[in-house]
Motif scaffolding. Structure first.
Motif, PDB file in Angstrom:
ATOM      1  N   SER A  22       0.837  -1.206   0.000  1.00  0.00           N
ATOM      2  CA  SER A  22       0.000   0.000   0.000  1.00  0.00           C
ATOM      3  C   SER A  22       0.865   1.246   0.000  1.00  0.00           C
ATOM      4  O   SER A  22       2.046   1.201   0.341  1.00  0.00           O
ATOM      5  CB  SER A  22      -0.914   0.019   1.231  1.00  0.00           C
ATOM      6  OG  SER A  22      -0.158   0.206   2.409  1.00  0.00           O
ATOM      7  N   GLU A  30      -3.659   3.667  -2.277  1.00  0.00           N
ATOM      8  CA  GLU A  30      -3.560   2.726  -3.393  1.00  0.00           C
ATOM      9  C   GLU A  30      -2.962   1.429  -2.874  1.00  0.00           C
ATOM     10  O   GLU A  30      -2.073   1.442  -2.027  1.00  0.00           O
ATOM     11  CB  GLU A  30      -2.661   3.259  -4.512  1.00  0.00           C
ATOM     12  CG  GLU A  30      -3.298   4.268  -5.402  1.00  0.00           C
ATOM     13  CD  GLU A  30      -2.449   4.599  -6.614  1.00  0.00           C
ATOM     14  OE1 GLU A  30      -3.045   5.076  -7.580  1.00  0.00           O
ATOM     15  OE2 GLU A  30      -1.214   4.394  -6.600  1.00  0.00           O
ATOM     16  N   ARG A  32      -1.263  -2.334  -4.253  1.00  0.00           N
ATOM     17  CA  ARG A  32      -0.630  -2.982  -5.399  1.00  0.00           C
ATOM     18  C   ARG A  32      -0.465  -4.458  -5.069  1.00  0.00           C
ATOM     19  O   ARG A  32      -0.105  -4.824  -3.951  1.00  0.00           O
ATOM     20  CB  ARG A  32       0.732  -2.339  -5.668  1.00  0.00           C
ATOM     21  CG  ARG A  32       1.504  -3.000  -6.799  1.00  0.00           C
ATOM     22  CD  ARG A  32       2.741  -2.215  -7.165  1.00  0.00           C
ATOM     23  NE  ARG A  32       3.769  -2.328  -6.124  1.00  0.00           N
ATOM     24  CZ  ARG A  32       4.940  -1.715  -6.183  1.00  0.00           C
ATOM     25  NH1 ARG A  32       5.242  -0.928  -7.198  1.00  0.00           N
ATOM     26  NH2 ARG A  32       5.827  -1.875  -5.214  1.00  0.00           N
ATOM     27  N   THR A  58      -8.798  -1.352   0.216  1.00  0.00           N
ATOM     28  CA  THR A  58      -8.519  -0.036  -0.380  1.00  0.00           C
ATOM     29  C   THR A  58      -9.593   0.977  -0.016  1.00  0.00           C
ATOM     30  O   THR A  58      -9.286   2.101   0.392  1.00  0.00           O
ATOM     31  CB  THR A  58      -8.425  -0.144  -1.916  1.00  0.00           C
ATOM     32  OG1 THR A  58      -7.460  -1.135  -2.251  1.00  0.00           O
ATOM     33  CG2 THR A  58      -8.016   1.184  -2.530  1.00  0.00           C
ATOM     34  N   THR A  62      -9.106   4.183   2.540  1.00  0.00           N
ATOM     35  CA  THR A  62      -9.356   5.518   2.009  1.00  0.00           C
ATOM     36  C   THR A  62     -10.349   6.261   2.895  1.00  0.00           C
ATOM     37  O   THR A  62     -10.164   7.453   3.186  1.00  0.00           O
ATOM     38  CB  THR A  62      -9.841   5.437   0.551  1.00  0.00           C
ATOM     39  OG1 THR A  62      -8.791   4.857  -0.235  1.00  0.00           O
ATOM     40  CG2 THR A  62     -10.191   6.805   0.001  1.00  0.00           C
ATOM     41  N   ILE A  95      -3.431  -2.522  -9.523  1.00  0.00           N
ATOM     42  CA  ILE A  95      -3.399  -1.309  -8.700  1.00  0.00           C
ATOM     43  C   ILE A  95      -4.840  -0.962  -8.359  1.00  0.00           C
ATOM     44  O   ILE A  95      -5.660  -0.755  -9.262  1.00  0.00           O
ATOM     45  CB  ILE A  95      -2.747  -0.119  -9.437  1.00  0.00           C
ATOM     46  CG1 ILE A  95      -1.322  -0.429  -9.880  1.00  0.00           C
ATOM     47  CG2 ILE A  95      -2.820   1.149  -8.574  1.00  0.00           C
ATOM     48  CD1 ILE A  95      -0.302  -0.476  -8.763  1.00  0.00           C
ATOM     49  N   SER A  97      -7.434   1.674  -6.385  1.00  0.00           N
ATOM     50  CA  SER A  97      -7.517   3.040  -5.869  1.00  0.00           C
ATOM     51  C   SER A  97      -8.966   3.350  -5.528  1.00  0.00           C
ATOM     52  O   SER A  97      -9.886   2.662  -5.993  1.00  0.00           O
ATOM     53  CB  SER A  97      -6.981   4.040  -6.895  1.00  0.00           C
ATOM     54  OG  SER A  97      -7.717   3.959  -8.101  1.00  0.00           O
TER      55      SER A  97
END
Length: 135
Positions: A22, A30, A32, A58, A62, A95, A97
């Motif tokens: 992260s 994000e 990965r 994610t 966030t 990825i 987001s």
């Protein structure tokens, strides 16, 4: 923008998934993941459970970042809707987001996408119960 780092939590479910990294962005987080054979379904493409796991983490991280402050716990997933659009195979990198679309005192609404290179392979929207401020 920070560099990707291992997400940690090796003793939890995330440790079993393995390989998740992260990084914090100005407006979110994000994740990965370089796909390995244990991330794949019998068709040889990324398993839907991996996609859902990446979204849950994610989107939740966030929300947590957007609340800015000491919290008593972590956001709790109330609802998560996902659309699988494409596929990815072993050796490819995903990825994930997200962005917070709206927030109240108790609830956050967030959406996200997972890309593999220039391809969007999945989108999601979710509702999270916000943790209480610490103290």
């Amino acid at each position: 923008m920070s560099e990707f780092e291992p997400i940690g939590q090796e003793a939890s479910f995330l440790g079993h998934v393995g390989g998740i990294e992260s990084r914090r962005m100005a407006d979110g987080v994000e994740l990965r993941l370089k796909l390995a054979s244990h991330h794949l379904n019998p068709n040889g493409t990324v398993h839907g459970g991996v996609i859902l796991t990446l979204f849950d983490i994610t989107l939740g991280l966030t929300v947590e970042q957007s609340l800015q402050g000491a919290l008593d716990g972590h956001p709790i997933t109330v609802q998560l809707s996902t659309s699988m659009i494409g596929a990815a195979s072993a050796g490819e990198t995903l990825i994930a987001s997200a962005q917070v679309d709206a927030s109240t005192r108790t609830t956050s609404f967030v959406s996200g996408r997972i890309r593999c290179g220039s391809r969007v392979i999945a989108t999601a929207s979710a509702v999270f119960r916000n943790p209480k401020p610490a103290g």
